[in-house]
Scaffold this active site. Structure first.
Site, PDB file in Angstrom:
ATOM      1  N   TYR A 107       0.998  -1.254   0.075  1.00 22.01           N
ATOM      2  CA  TYR A 107      -0.005   0.084  -0.096  1.00 22.01           C
ATOM      3  C   TYR A 107       0.775   1.160   0.006  1.00 22.01           C
ATOM      4  O   TYR A 107       0.345   2.261  -0.249  1.00 22.01           O
ATOM      5  CB  TYR A 107      -1.011   0.136   1.284  1.00 22.01           C
ATOM      6  CG  TYR A 107      -2.218  -0.788   0.921  1.00 22.01           C
ATOM      7  CD1 TYR A 107      -3.142  -0.510  -0.111  1.00 22.01           C
ATOM      8  CD2 TYR A 107      -2.484  -1.964   1.450  1.00 22.01           C
ATOM      9  CE1 TYR A 107      -4.166  -1.061  -0.387  1.00 22.01           C
ATOM     10  CE2 TYR A 107      -3.421  -2.761   1.454  1.00 22.01           C
ATOM     11  CZ  TYR A 107      -4.633  -2.349   0.199  1.00 22.01           C
ATOM     12  OH  TYR A 107      -5.513  -3.088   0.016  1.00 22.01           O
ATOM     13  N   GLU A 193      -6.073 -29.296   9.066  1.00 23.64           N
ATOM     14  CA  GLU A 193      -5.747 -28.555   7.419  1.00 23.64           C
ATOM     15  C   GLU A 193      -7.003 -27.637   7.332  1.00 23.64           C
ATOM     16  O   GLU A 193      -6.948 -26.749   6.664  1.00 23.64           O
ATOM     17  CB  GLU A 193      -5.856 -29.797   6.503  1.00 23.64           C
ATOM     18  CG  GLU A 193      -5.612 -29.400   5.321  1.00 23.64           C
ATOM     19  CD  GLU A 193      -5.671 -30.418   3.936  1.00 23.64           C
ATOM     20  OE1 GLU A 193      -6.106 -30.007   3.058  1.00 23.64           O
ATOM     21  OE2 GLU A 193      -5.305 -31.535   4.375  1.00 23.64           O
ATOM     22  N   ASP A 244      -6.162 -34.288   5.104  1.00 21.10           N
ATOM     23  CA  ASP A 244      -6.761 -34.992   4.274  1.00 21.10           C
ATOM     24  C   ASP A 244      -5.938 -36.358   3.894  1.00 21.10           C
ATOM     25  O   ASP A 244      -4.667 -36.047   3.714  1.00 21.10           O
ATOM     26  CB  ASP A 244      -7.224 -34.381   2.926  1.00 21.10           C
ATOM     27  CG  ASP A 244      -8.301 -33.217   3.030  1.00 21.10           C
ATOM     28  OD1 ASP A 244      -9.129 -33.509   4.139  1.00 21.10           O
ATOM     29  OD2 ASP A 244      -8.311 -32.441   2.151  1.00 21.10           O
TER      30      ASP A 244
END
Length: 363
Positions: A107, A193, A244
């Site tokens: 910015y 996760e 997973d």
């Protein structure tokens, strides 16, 4: 290595640019040399403590690139300008002793940087070139992860943060050496996760005796740093990961445990080798019963298979490598051709909450 060393390196670069402008010769074009950082962050690499030594620019294994101005093209000239401006802003932060974030940098001149990802990539490239962790550039990580649990952080000014203050978790905090992290009421830490699973677990009483943490996928530096601080504050505290059953899940687990190739220079200060893999594993998938449960299984995609094959050639997953169980699980995935998300545990009685409690020995 200190911030003064980094400042001197930056000032040497600035002096080289001034000297080149004063020469005004064909061979005096403005140029900055950068070490090429590995881009494959999903294939982990074990940490070696690279940031403890000065960058060995003369080593044959280190690939370099030179970015020139005006350069051979407009993009190269723009790249030079971006790197120079970021160097200037970081130098200013180091001299003033004020920490900045990548977002602060963006910015300051968004019309030049165009996107936040440009700043993110360049800051990490500069840290890699200097061979230092990003903290020595005075650039702090903006957190994306969430944490919830029975811990407190007391700042140097007496201000305190309670990990149970928000029922859905708070952004992972930045802990500095002057802070005090109180883990007396914590019995375990569970890294999750998926954000959706994190929120499901957050609604249970697991948070009352432990800490739940998620980076919403691949971990950012702030989340890895927070987990590392926990592990060093209490080295006997058990740490677990729930990911997973797919190549990405194991890559995420390995990033927390051993680090990533793209940020190899920071791995020694971020990796947590003591994390235990809670699941889900092939045995959890094979234990599923009923048509509904097995419908939750997914076929490995071409991308999944490619990622798994690359991981099997990595030092962590390779034959005789650091993580034999992880390698075996990858081979099972490839042989069966299936994967499964954590949400498949909802098909079991009691869902993911009861499954986690049983695995942790809480019931």
């Amino acid at each position: 290595m200190t911030s003064d060393w980094v400042i001197s390196r930056m000032e040497a670069i600035f002096e080289d640019q001034v000297d080149a402008m004063e020469r005004c010769e064909d061979d005096g074009k403005l140029a900055i040399c950068m070490r090429i950082r590995p881009r494959n962050s999903v294939v982990p690499a074990p940490f070696q403590g690279e940031h403890d030594a000065e960058p060995a620019s003369g080593e044959a294994s280190v690939r370099m690139r030179t970015i020139r101005f005006p350069g051979k093209s407009t993009p190269e000239a723009w790249k030079y300008t971006v790197i120079t401006r970021i160097l200037e802003l970081i130098h200013e932060a180091l001299i003033s002793g004020v920490a900045i974030t990548k977002r602060d940098i963006y910015y300051r001149q968004p019309d030049l940087f165009v996107t936040q990802s440009v700043v993110d990539r360049c800051v990490d490239d500069l840290a890699f070139t200097f061979g230092v962790p990003r903290s020595l550039l005075n650039v702090s990580a903006a957190a994306k992860g969430l944490v919830l649990g029975n811990f407190t952080i007391v700042r140097a000014d007496g201000a305190a943060m309670n990990g149970l203050s928000e029922k859905e978790g708070v952004l992972v905090p930045n802990i500095v050496p002057t802070d005090t992290l109180n883990l007396r009421s914590v019995e375990f830490v569970l890294v999750v996760e998926k954000e959706a699973t994190f929120r499901t677990l957050a609604s249970s009483n697991l948070k009352d005796s432990g800490i739940l943490l998620t980076a919403k996928g691949y971990p950012d530096i702030a989340t890895r740093s927070f987990l590392r601080t926990i592990s060093t504050t209490n080295s006997t505290l058990p740490l677990f990961a729930l990911v997973d059953f797919d190549p990405d899940g194991l890559a995420i687990l390995s990033t927390y445990t051993h680090g990533s190739a793209s940020l190899a220079h920071e791995n020694a200060a971020l990796s947590v080798p003591s994390i235990q893999w809670l699941g889900i594993k092939s045995q959890d998938v094979s234990a599923l019963e009923g048509v509904h449960a097995r419908q939750g299984l997914l076929k490995l995609t071409k991308r999944d298979r490619g990622l798994a094959q690359r991981m099997l050639g990595n030092e962590v997953f390779g034959e005789g490598g650091l993580e034999g169980e992880w390698r075996n699980e990858l081979l099972v995935m490839l042989m069966l051709g299936v994967k499964a998300e954590i949400q498949i545990l909802e098909a079991r009685e009691g869902g993911v909450v009861e499954w986690v409690k049983k695995r942790l020995g809480l019931v």
